[in-house]
Write a protein that holds these residues in place. Structure first.
Motif, PDB file in Angstrom:
ATOM      1  N   TRP A   1       0.809  -1.229   0.000  1.00  0.00           N
ATOM      2  CA  TRP A   1       0.000   0.000   0.000  1.00  0.00           C
ATOM      3  C   TRP A   1       0.839   1.274   0.000  1.00  0.00           C
ATOM      4  O   TRP A   1       0.301   2.365   0.067  1.00  0.00           O
TER       5      TRP A   1
ATOM      6  N   HIS B   1      -1.575  -6.255   1.665  1.00  0.00           N
ATOM      7  CA  HIS B   1      -2.734  -5.867   2.444  1.00  0.00           C
ATOM      8  C   HIS B   1      -3.966  -6.418   1.730  1.00  0.00           C
ATOM      9  O   HIS B   1      -4.176  -6.148   0.559  1.00  0.00           O
TER      10      HIS B   1
ATOM     11  N   TRP C   1      -6.990  -5.146  -0.390  1.00  0.00           N
ATOM     12  CA  TRP C   1      -6.497  -4.198  -1.396  1.00  0.00           C
ATOM     13  C   TRP C   1      -5.736  -4.921  -2.523  1.00  0.00           C
ATOM     14  O   TRP C   1      -5.764  -4.491  -3.659  1.00  0.00           O
TER      15      TRP C   1
ATOM     16  N   ASN D   1      -1.424  -8.786   5.686  1.00  0.00           N
ATOM     17  CA  ASN D   1      -2.145  -7.904   6.620  1.00  0.00           C
ATOM     18  C   ASN D   1      -3.639  -7.976   6.381  1.00  0.00           C
ATOM     19  O   ASN D   1      -4.089  -7.904   5.230  1.00  0.00           O
TER      20      ASN D   1
ATOM     21  N   GLU E   1      -0.478  -5.704  16.382  1.00  0.00           N
ATOM     22  CA  GLU E   1      -0.045  -4.311  16.502  1.00  0.00           C
ATOM     23  C   GLU E   1      -0.831  -3.606  17.592  1.00  0.00           C
ATOM     24  O   GLU E   1      -1.949  -4.002  17.927  1.00  0.00           O
TER      25      GLU E   1
ATOM     26  N   HIS F   1       3.285   4.295  16.302  1.00  0.00           N
ATOM     27  CA  HIS F   1       2.124   4.010  17.153  1.00  0.00           C
ATOM     28  C   HIS F   1       2.404   4.249  18.635  1.00  0.00           C
ATOM     29  O   HIS F   1       2.141   3.393  19.485  1.00  0.00           O
TER      30      HIS F   1
ATOM     31  N   HIS G   1       7.596  -2.312  12.352  1.00  0.00           N
ATOM     32  CA  HIS G   1       7.246  -1.406  11.249  1.00  0.00           C
ATOM     33  C   HIS G   1       8.018  -0.094  11.398  1.00  0.00           C
ATOM     34  O   HIS G   1       7.899   0.597  12.404  1.00  0.00           O
TER      35      HIS G   1
ATOM     36  N   ASP H   1       1.172   9.048  14.325  1.00  0.00           N
ATOM     37  CA  ASP H   1       1.356   8.094  13.241  1.00  0.00           C
ATOM     38  C   ASP H   1       1.499   8.855  11.913  1.00  0.00           C
ATOM     39  O   ASP H   1       0.722   8.650  10.991  1.00  0.00           O
TER      40      ASP H   1
ATOM     41  N   ASP I   1       6.481   0.971   7.093  1.00  0.00           N
ATOM     42  CA  ASP I   1       5.051   1.289   7.068  1.00  0.00           C
ATOM     43  C   ASP I   1       4.928   2.804   6.989  1.00  0.00           C
ATOM     44  O   ASP I   1       4.828   3.490   8.006  1.00  0.00           O
TER      45      ASP I   1
ATOM     46  N   LEU J   1      -4.138   3.371   1.232  1.00  0.00           N
ATOM     47  CA  LEU J   1      -4.765   4.424   2.028  1.00  0.00           C
ATOM     48  C   LEU J   1      -4.861   5.728   1.260  1.00  0.00           C
ATOM     49  O   LEU J   1      -3.970   6.041   0.490  1.00  0.00           O
TER      50      LEU J   1
END
Ligand code: RM4
Ligand code: MN
Ligand code: MN
Length: 426
Positions: free
Chosen positions: A54, A98, A101, A125, A217, A255, A279, A287, A325, A426
């Motif tokens: 992604w 992912h 997707w 994922n 996560e 995160h 990640h 984030d 990520d 995203l």
């Protein structure tokens, strides 16, 4: 497009002599301290980081999305893009998919394509943070933690589907990130939400193949802003332990709340043998998914110090799944990923240079000044020649950003794919 090996060789000619001198100089300096660069260069060359499917297009915010042109519009093209990065850097030999997707249509063809680029399939994922067209149940109020049994079952089923897809590709792990949480006080019964999540994860875990791992996560906020069900590493560790030996925590650098001591989290999880994945990204506020090492490179070095220590000393902790990520709002995604890979290897190289024995002794003597000297002297060593040499020895280019621009890759991708292609993500 593909980069030919001859292009790599031609590109390296002009700078390889200079590099040799730099490596010799640094190796001599370090040799005097008893640090041997050969072994370090080998470790750097072996280090492979997965690229998420992604992260190859333009990322957006809720305010907008600005395209680059030449974005990959299919999984095949995404794999080709990673192939380009891997060809230049020799350190991006894996893709993390992912789902939904990026569901392959023809599994054999996808596997062959990845293989032709020397790319393997890392963790898959799941996605229970968006509703899919025609889905019976909605994740608006959570997925694995939802008060509705039907919603939880749908989310569990999805995770099992993702495992099945991963199995066909040779993946060995699944990463679960939940958006579940609440926006307002009173919205959730915290205990029930956590209990539901634990039971749902246990059901997914039951379907995990023998040689697979489950990564959990955590994230303290967003998209929910009052509470998050898996808010921190402690909750993630607790849930992993509630599942079994094959379940692990996954640390995503973005995160954490500002100023969190992430290196200490890494140390604690590795001591317990429970850090499964990692990640990479960087952030100023939260984030933000910025280029690795672009904001807090010293923190990254300190984190790598703990990772290196853990990889040496915590044999109970498995090999880690490394992944970038990030999201690319204003930079060419491929350039951004190349910069991230470089930053990761630089921090890793620096951490490998730390004189662990001297540090241990200074700690033992409570010589705080000396401890700081050891870390900061190492951090201020320019290790870039070692990283470049590692790339050169494994068949990549000495300076990948420069090569990417010289080979005019983005323009060629635009010519092939046009200016309006859009990548899923995203
Ligand atoms: C989340 C989390 C996950 C990633 C998604 C896209 O914030 O970091 O790892 O799958 O974003
Ligand atoms: Mn993540
Ligand atoms: Mn994230």
């Amino acid at each position: 497009m593909r980069i030919e090996q001859q292009q790599i060789v031609d590109y390296n000619i002009s700078s390889s002599k200079d590099l040799l001198k730099q490596v010799d100089f640094l190796s001599n300096q370090l040799d005097k301290k008893g640090i041997h660069t050969k072994a370090i260069i080998r470790k750097l060359a072996d280090f492979q980081v997965a690229i998420p499917s992604w992260a190859l297009g333009a990322g957006g915010t809720r305010f907008g999305r600005f395209s680059y042109g030449g974005e990959p519009s299919s999984l095949e093209q995404k794999i080709d893009d990673i192939g380009l990065i891997h060809k230049l850097t020799q350190s991006a030999g894996a893709i993390s998919l992912h789902i939904p997707w990026d569901i392959p249509k023809d599994y054999n063809a996808i596997k062959e394509l990845a293989n032709s680029h020397n790319i393997i399939f890392d963790a898959v994922n799941s996605n229970t943070f968006q509703d899919q067209p025609n889905a019976k149940e909605s994740y608006k109020f959570g997925s694995l933690s939802n008060v509705s049994n039907a919603v939880r079952e749908q989310a569990i089923e999805h995770n099992i589907d993702v495992i099945n897809i991963g199995e066909k590709l040779g993946s060995k792990s699944i990463t679960v990130w939940l958006a579940d949480g609440s926006n307002f006080p009173g919205q959730h019964n915290f205990q029930l939400a956590l209990q539901n999540t634990q039971e749902s994860l246990q059901k997914i875990y039951k379907d995990l193949p023998e040689d697979w791992k489950l990564f959990i996560e955590y994230k303290p906020y967003e998209p929910n802003f009052y509470s998050t069900v898996i808010r921190d590493w402690g909750t993630s560790l607790m849930l992993a332990e509630g599942c079994g030996d094959k379940a692990y925590s996954l640390v995503d650098l973005g995160h954490h709340l500002p100023n969190t001591n992430i290196e200490q989290i890494v140390a604690t999880l590795m001591m317990k043998g429970k850090l499964g994945g990692f990640h990479f990204n960087d952030s100023k506020y939260g984030d933000d998914d910025l280029t690795v090492g672009s904001i807090k490179p010293y923190a990254l070095f300190l984190i790598f110090n703990e990772l290196v220590y853990g990889m040496e000393n915590n044999k109970n902790n498995p090999d880690l799944s490394w992944m970038i990520d990030a999201s690319h709002n204003v930079k060419d995604p491929l350039e951004d990923l190349i910069q991230s890979l470089d930053a990761i290897l630089i921090a890793y190289a620096q951490a490998l240079l730390i004189d662990q024995k001297a540090l241990r002794q200074a700690q033992q003597e409570n010589d705080v000044t000396k401890c700081q000297e050891i870390l900061q002297n190492t951090y201020r060593t320019d290790v870039r020649p070692l990283v470049k040499q590692a790339r050169l020895l494994s068949g990549g280019v000495i300076d990948p950003i420069n090569a990417y621009r010289k080979l005019d890759i983005r323009n060629q991708l635009i010519k092939e794919r046009g200016t309006s292609s859009v990548a899923t993500g995203l």
